[in-house]
Motif scaffolding. Structure first.
Motif, mmCIF file in Angstrom:
data_model
loop_
_atom_site.group_PDB
_atom_site.id
_atom_site.type_symbol
_atom_site.label_atom_id
_atom_site.label_comp_id
_atom_site.label_asym_id
_atom_site.label_seq_id
_atom_site.Cartn_x
_atom_site.Cartn_y
_atom_site.Cartn_z
ATOM 1 N N LEU A 316 29.963 -40.327 -5.238
ATOM 2 C CA LEU A 316 28.988 -40.578 -4.479
ATOM 3 C C LEU A 316 28.416 -39.396 -3.785
ATOM 4 O O LEU A 316 29.284 -38.558 -3.162
ATOM 5 C CB LEU A 316 29.240 -42.005 -3.411
ATOM 6 C CG LEU A 316 29.744 -43.125 -3.930
ATOM 7 C CD1 LEU A 316 30.131 -44.178 -2.789
ATOM 8 C CD2 LEU A 316 28.805 -44.011 -4.951
ATOM 9 N N THR A 317 27.074 -39.369 -3.819
ATOM 10 C CA THR A 317 26.621 -38.375 -2.898
ATOM 11 C C THR A 317 26.385 -38.609 -1.460
ATOM 12 O O THR A 317 26.890 -39.976 -0.875
ATOM 13 C CB THR A 317 25.012 -38.083 -3.193
ATOM 14 O OG1 THR A 317 24.196 -39.103 -3.201
ATOM 15 C CG2 THR A 317 24.911 -37.704 -4.705
ATOM 16 N N THR A 677 31.434 -34.401 -14.928
ATOM 17 C CA THR A 677 31.133 -35.700 -14.537
ATOM 18 C C THR A 677 30.648 -35.652 -12.997
ATOM 19 O O THR A 677 29.767 -36.196 -12.860
ATOM 20 C CB THR A 677 32.439 -36.688 -14.656
ATOM 21 O OG1 THR A 677 32.787 -36.625 -15.961
ATOM 22 C CG2 THR A 677 31.987 -37.856 -14.060
ATOM 23 N N ILE A 678 31.102 -34.780 -12.279
ATOM 24 C CA ILE A 678 30.880 -34.489 -11.015
ATOM 25 C C ILE A 678 29.514 -33.858 -10.780
ATOM 26 O O ILE A 678 28.721 -34.212 -10.029
ATOM 27 C CB ILE A 678 31.797 -33.669 -10.109
ATOM 28 C CG1 ILE A 678 33.307 -34.341 -10.133
ATOM 29 C CG2 ILE A 678 31.472 -33.343 -8.678
ATOM 30 C CD1 ILE A 678 34.195 -33.595 -9.546
ATOM 31 N N LYS A 679 29.116 -32.883 -11.554
ATOM 32 C CA LYS A 679 27.956 -32.136 -11.545
ATOM 33 C C LYS A 679 26.793 -33.011 -11.889
ATOM 34 O O LYS A 679 25.673 -32.861 -11.341
ATOM 35 C CB LYS A 679 27.957 -30.830 -12.691
ATOM 36 C CG LYS A 679 26.720 -30.278 -12.599
ATOM 37 C CD LYS A 679 26.804 -28.926 -13.722
ATOM 38 C CE LYS A 679 25.423 -28.312 -13.659
ATOM 39 N NZ LYS A 679 25.787 -26.986 -14.596
ATOM 40 N N GLY A 684 19.271 -31.999 -5.996
ATOM 41 C CA GLY A 684 18.505 -31.555 -4.885
ATOM 42 C C GLY A 684 18.749 -30.237 -4.593
ATOM 43 O O GLY A 684 18.566 -29.679 -3.441
ATOM 44 N N ILE A 685 20.006 -29.262 -5.375
ATOM 45 C CA ILE A 685 20.225 -28.050 -5.019
ATOM 46 C C ILE A 685 19.660 -27.188 -5.947
ATOM 47 O O ILE A 685 20.030 -27.043 -7.158
ATOM 48 C CB ILE A 685 21.889 -28.085 -4.941
ATOM 49 C CG1 ILE A 685 22.248 -29.096 -4.020
ATOM 50 C CG2 ILE A 685 22.229 -26.706 -4.757
ATOM 51 C CD1 ILE A 685 23.898 -29.141 -4.056
ATOM 52 N N PRO A 686 18.704 -26.277 -5.624
ATOM 53 C CA PRO A 686 18.085 -25.422 -6.741
ATOM 54 C C PRO A 686 19.090 -24.241 -7.100
ATOM 55 O O PRO A 686 18.798 -23.850 -8.247
ATOM 56 C CB PRO A 686 16.927 -25.156 -5.870
ATOM 57 C CG PRO A 686 17.309 -24.990 -4.450
ATOM 58 C CD PRO A 686 18.139 -26.138 -4.225
ATOM 59 N N ASP A 687 20.048 -23.738 -6.296
ATOM 60 C CA ASP A 687 20.411 -22.785 -6.551
ATOM 61 C C ASP A 687 21.970 -23.037 -7.414
ATOM 62 O O ASP A 687 22.497 -23.902 -7.098
ATOM 63 C CB ASP A 687 21.177 -21.916 -5.299
ATOM 64 C CG ASP A 687 21.556 -20.600 -5.572
ATOM 65 O OD1 ASP A 687 21.541 -20.323 -6.802
ATOM 66 O OD2 ASP A 687 21.923 -19.914 -4.601
ATOM 67 N N ASP A 688 22.039 -22.399 -8.568
ATOM 68 C CA ASP A 688 23.062 -22.698 -9.307
ATOM 69 C C ASP A 688 24.230 -22.391 -8.767
ATOM 70 O O ASP A 688 25.212 -23.051 -9.039
ATOM 71 C CB ASP A 688 22.774 -21.873 -10.664
ATOM 72 C CG ASP A 688 21.709 -22.350 -11.721
ATOM 73 O OD1 ASP A 688 21.222 -23.323 -11.597
ATOM 74 O OD2 ASP A 688 21.185 -21.548 -12.355
ATOM 75 N N LEU A 689 24.414 -21.187 -8.077
ATOM 76 C CA LEU A 689 25.670 -21.088 -7.261
ATOM 77 C C LEU A 689 25.958 -22.060 -6.378
ATOM 78 O O LEU A 689 27.440 -22.433 -6.469
ATOM 79 C CB LEU A 689 25.669 -19.722 -6.818
ATOM 80 C CG LEU A 689 26.947 -19.139 -6.201
ATOM 81 C CD1 LEU A 689 28.091 -18.823 -6.880
ATOM 82 C CD2 LEU A 689 26.672 -17.708 -5.124
#
Length: 722
Positions: A316-317, A677-679, A684-689
């Motif tokens: 869950l987020t 699965t988690i990813k 809503g997070i633009p940065d890949d890092l």
């Protein structure tokens, strides 16, 4: 006249029947009879003082019931089982009278039962009917109707007309019309029913009454299709509820049993309350103990850390977690706030995860040093193994200590190499057997010059074939080096010697291949190996050089399967040509030991479990033993995978503490699947890092011991509850 007197001597004065003979101990035929005495009229009620000789029988049967007394005694004619007047009276040898209908069910499953009075064993064949005089006395008894209290003789009971006003107690024995004559069985059954209806309430209930009540209640339940049954008596209705007796208490019973008991309690509450079950339940709550009332008033609160465990395990987020908290609050379930949950997460992660954009560099210069030594030595490919096969600069600057040895591919490559060697040896054995069969007329095959010459030719063929294979491997390696040089953009002038060397070795390989003879690939010994593999359900692939899959390699190196393969080779070769028995045994011993030593290493370094220092030492000794045996007994080249096994596997396991099965491709694919699965739930997070950092943090929290301890275990569903 004489016949008449003789017949009178064999008749009973009481019953008029013929006295039955019997065989005495001395073998003579005798009769059970006794002389009638005048004082016996007190017992039988029969006056013999006026008997005339030659007209009245002087004897009587010895079969005189002990319970046979004056006809004025009613108890003498009651059944010792049902305690009512006998219906079709019968007696056993002990003379305790019973009804025929009462005693018959006792002999349904056995031939002998105990008497209900004296407990003497009674066989069914020894039960007889009462004598005629007894039946006459029985029919002359005075009986009283239980309804109208009229006294009549027993023989007139069937024609008695009852005048009672109590219709609900009217005896079925009494006919409503003098023209209706009930049967003796009806009279007996009606007596039983009347006895049950007039049974005193303060007396114990008999087994017959329990069976009759159970049958009536069961019939009522079946007709109503409910758990309740209604009985109307004197204008009043009695409602009964079927409640099975609990074999175990609810704390030990299964979930389904507890649910069924709860439904039964709801039925009872609904019946008792007259349909107002909620009102009745309200009063029940008022009567609860004070401790239970306090528990009901106390709000439910999840233990600390459980909501964080729920969030991480369900993926869950934080937004969905807030929505879940609102649902729980609606139903009175309290949880810790989001700030505390984030603090718990930070405590678990601590300073274990730091993210930063870093180039792929390292401080370890081992590869560069080995490559420099190789160049200084003249870049001779035949000496590359002296410099760890570092023939060019690394494409990616990753330290060798961070690259896990491919345990699965090491096993696949080495097993395929040894299997091909065994197959080639078996093909050579097939060729030798074919040659010896052609020379079967010679007694001593080992002493003939033809045999020695043939063996020499075969050795020459084998040597040429092995040299051709080595050249083929070298050509493939040179082609790989050529591709690396092209990727690195080397100067074309530097590649010319490499092209010339590849062309030269290709010509040598073709010349050797043309000179060598083709050995049979489907001989009897070689075929026996394939058949054995099929028996253990192992099959080679049709591609990738006919290699094996990992599971099949693991199956083949088991000790029992190695023994099975070698035994099949011995049996096939010795049966075809006994003259080469010693050579066959030497071959199977050689390859059996090789596969056994390799199997010990394979099963150890491919584990995914934790390794202690002692386990690493044992593995290291097994690898050394395997490599030493291979070098001493097989004049073959050592592939790079054998070098990795010898120099890098134990070092890696000792450094990380786990087998290659944990760090290999199987473990990596499992971890990669969990991270993906988690990813999927991160948005809503633009940065890949930052995305990667969030994934790693959630995976770290999910796999932490605190969160795993809070996760409820899956309960196995038992068949009893199903």
């Amino acid at each position: 006249m004489e016949d008449h007197l003789a017949n009178i001597q064999l008749l009973c004065r009481l019953c008029g029947e013929r006295i039955r003979p019997y065989k005495s101990n001395n073998g003579k035929i005798e009769y059970r009879k006794s002389k009638i005495k005048e004082n016996q009229n007190k017992i039988t009620g029969l006056d013999v003082s006026l008997d005339v000789e030659g007209v009245h029988p002087p004897y009587m049967c010895r079969f005189l019931p002990s319970s046979f007394v004056s006809s004025n005694s009613m108890n003498s004619f009651k059944c010792n089982i049902c305690k009512l007047l006998c219906q079709c009276p019968v007696v056993p040898p002990c003379q305790h009278i019973t009804c025929k209908t009462c005693v018959q069910p006792l002999y349904e499953d056995t031939d002998t039962v105990q008497c209900c009075v004296c407990n003497i064993p009674v066989h069914f064949s020894s039960i007889t009917a009462v004598q005629l005089i007894f039946a006459q006395c029985y029919l002359s008894l005075n009986v009283t109707c239980k309804c109208c209290r009229t006294v009549v003789e027993c023989k007139d009971a069937s024609t008695h007309v009852c005048v009672s006003d109590h219709d609900y107690l009217a005896s079925p024995t009494c006919s409503t019309s003098p023209h209706i004559m009930p049967t003796p069985t009806d009279l007996h059954n009606n007596n039983l029913i009347q006895g049950i209806l007039h049974h005193p309430p303060n007396q114990p209930v008999t087994q017959l009454m329990e069976e009759l009540g159970h049958h009536i209640i069961k019939a009522k339940i079946e007709s109503s299709k409910k758990r309740t049954a209604d009985f109307t008596f004197k204008g009043k209705t009695l409602q009964t509820i079927i409640i099975p007796k609990a074999r175990v208490d609810s704390s030990l019973a299964g979930q389904r049993t507890v649910r069924n008991r709860t439904k039964l309690v709801e039925v009872v509450r609904d019946v008792v309350s007259g349909g107002e079950s909620m009102f009745q339940m309200t009063d029940e709550v008022r009567r609860l103990p004070e401790e239970l009332k306090q528990l009901l008033r106390k709000p439910i609160k999840l233990p600390t850390g459980d909501l964080l465990s729920l969030k991480t395990n369900l993926g869950l987020t934080w937004t969905r977690n807030r929505e879940l908290k609102r649902w729980l609050t609606k139903y009175g379930i309290q949880t810790e706030c989001e700030a505390k949950m984030r603090t718990q997460q930070d405590t678990i992660i601590s300073n274990n995860i730091n993210s930063e954009y870093l180039p792929m560099i390292h401080k370890d210069k081992t590869l560069e040093i080995d490559n420099a030594k190789y160049i200084a030595d003249g870049e001779r490919i035949t000496r590359a193994k002296l410099f760890n096969n570092v023939i060019s600069k690394p494409l990616f600057a990753v330290p060798i200590t961070q690259v896990a040895p491919p345990g699965l591919h090491i096993s696949l490559g080495l097993f395929l190499k040894h299997y091909n060697s065994l197959e080639a040896a078996c093909q050579l054995l097939d060729f030798k057997i074919g040659s010896l069969i052609a020379l079967n007329s010679i007694e001593d095959l080992h002493a003939t010059p033809q045999f020695t010459k043939h063996v020499g030719v075969l050795r020459d063929i084998q040597e040429k074939t092995l040299k051709a294979d080595e050249l083929a491997h070298e050509i493939e390696a040179l082609k790989d080096y050529l591709n690396v040089f092209l990727i690195l953009g080397e100067d074309a002038n530097q590649l010319t010697p490499l092209f010339n060397e590849i062309h030269q070795k290709t010509e040598q390989e073709q010349q050797l291949a043309s000179k060598s003879l083709k050995l049979p690939k489907n001989g009897p010994v070689t075929t026996s190996i394939e058949n054995t593999l099929q028996s253990i359900k192992v099959k080679r692939q049709a591609y990738h050089g006919r290699s094996f899959v990992g599971n099949h390699v693991h199956k083949c190196v088991k000790p029992e399967n190695i023994k099975k393969i070698m035994s099949q080779i011995e049996a096939t070769a010795v049966e075809l040509c006994p003259a080469i028995t010693e050579d066959v045994y030497a071959l199977t011993l050689k390859y059996g030991s090789l596969f056994t030593k390799f199997g010990q290493c394979h099963r150890s370094y491919n584990l995914a479990s934790f390794f202690t220092e002692d386990m690493v030492s044992v593995l290291e000794n097994n690898i050394k033993d395997y490599i030493k045996y291979f070098r001493e007994n097989f004049q073959e080249t050592e592939p790079p995978k054998m070098h990795i096994l010898e120099h890098h596997v134990c070092e890696w396991i000792r450094m990380w503490g786990f087998g290659l099965g944990f760090h290999g491709e199987q473990g990596g694919e499992s971890a990669h699947s969990q991270l993906n699965t988690i990813k999927r739930d991160i948005r809503g997070i633009p940065d890949d890092l930052k995305v990667l950092e969030s994934v790693i943090k959630q995976h770290w929290v999910k796999t932490s011991p605190q969160m795993l301890a809070a996760k409820p275990e899956k309960k196995k569903r038992s068949f009893k509850d199903a």
